[in-house]
Design an enzyme around this catalytic site. Structure first.
Site, PDB file in Angstrom:
ATOM      1  N   HIS A 100      -5.522 -11.862   1.635  1.00  0.00           N
ATOM      2  CA  HIS A 100      -4.246 -11.499   1.014  1.00  0.00           C
ATOM      3  C   HIS A 100      -4.015 -12.399  -0.199  1.00  0.00           C
ATOM      4  CE1 HIS A 100      -0.247  -9.821   0.805  1.00  0.00           C
ATOM      5  NE2 HIS A 100       0.232 -11.039   0.666  1.00  0.00           N
ATOM      6  N   GLU A 133      -1.065  -7.150  14.941  1.00  0.00           N
ATOM      7  CA  GLU A 133      -0.390  -5.860  14.874  1.00  0.00           C
ATOM      8  C   GLU A 133       0.702  -5.799  13.813  1.00  0.00           C
ATOM      9  OE1 GLU A 133       0.596  -4.628  18.872  1.00  0.00           O
ATOM     10  OE2 GLU A 133      -1.432  -5.110  19.550  1.00  0.00           O
ATOM     11  N   GLY A 134       0.981  -6.901  13.136  1.00  0.00           N
ATOM     12  CA  GLY A 134       1.958  -6.902  12.056  1.00  0.00           C
ATOM     13  C   GLY A 134       1.275  -6.696  10.712  1.00  0.00           C
ATOM     14  N   GLU A 165     -10.447 -15.818  -4.311  1.00  0.00           N
ATOM     15  CA  GLU A 165     -10.743 -14.958  -3.159  1.00  0.00           C
ATOM     16  C   GLU A 165     -12.254 -14.802  -2.971  1.00  0.00           C
ATOM     17  OE1 GLU A 165      -8.819 -11.160  -3.484  1.00  0.00           O
ATOM     18  OE2 GLU A 165      -6.818 -12.022  -3.436  1.00  0.00           O
TER      19      GLU A 165
END
Length: 195
Positions: A100, A133-134, A165
């Site tokens: 992210h 799961e978020g 990244e």
């Protein structure tokens, strides 16, 4: 994705990339994977807007066909702009990584770089985390800081974060592949390499 594949092909990560899957036939990563000799599959997501698990079952089937199982596989998300179903996450628990472009938990979701610039953040960066799961809420494995300049735009900040990244994600995959990530609740502990 390309940075991970190149690191694996160059012997810097002890993994055998099995398949690159995209929901878009025009994804640049598919051509890169083919050049590096990695199998590719396109599993279009049209028609699955309200059925995440229905779509993810097709992904799971392709992964298993290529030997990427919940027992021995690792799923690396890179530019995959879909929220994975809870069933998929549970099936591959602690075997799905994501990168992210922010220092989570700050600026989750879309346009993280734009969020950082608009907020006036003095630093941002990138985070490799386990997928739960978020949305961008899984345990953090590695982070790297990038200073936000006064004249930054979302695009200029994105370019600098992307360079980081390409270093950070292969490093995190290597930690996973060498068994050096220990999970304790929400925390990840990076263990020293064997002597």
């Amino acid at each position: 994705m390309s940075a991970i594949l190149k690191a694996a092909r160059g012997g810097r990560i002890p993994i055998n990339p099995a398949v690159v899957i995209s929901n878009r036939p025009d994804a640049l990563g598919l051509a890169s994977a083919k050049r590096l000799g990695v199998e590719t599959r396109v599993i279009e997501s049209r028609g699955f807007a309200g059925d995440r698990w229905g779509y993810d079952q097709r992904i799971v089937s392709a992964l298993k066909d290529c030997g990427v199982t919940p027992e021995n596989g690792l799923v690396c998300l890179a530019g995959f702009m879909r929220i994975i179903s809870p069933q998929f996450v549970r099936m591959y628990r602690n075997r799905i990584l994501n990168i992210h472009p922010a220092l989570l938990p700050a600026f989750p979701g879309l346009d993280a770089q734009g969020q950082a610039v608009k907020y006036g953040a003095k630093c941002s960066g990138c985070t490799v985390h386990l997928v739960d799961e978020g949305v961008d809420t899984g345990p953090v494995i590695l982070q790297d800081v990038v200073r936000v300049r006064d004249d930054d735009t979302a695009e200029s900040l994105s370019e600098r974060i992307l360079r980081r990244e390409h270093i950070l994600y292969p490093r995190a995959v290597n930690l996973f592949a060498t068994g050096r990530i220990k999970i304790e609740g929400r925390r990840t502990i990076i263990e020293d390499p064997p002597a």
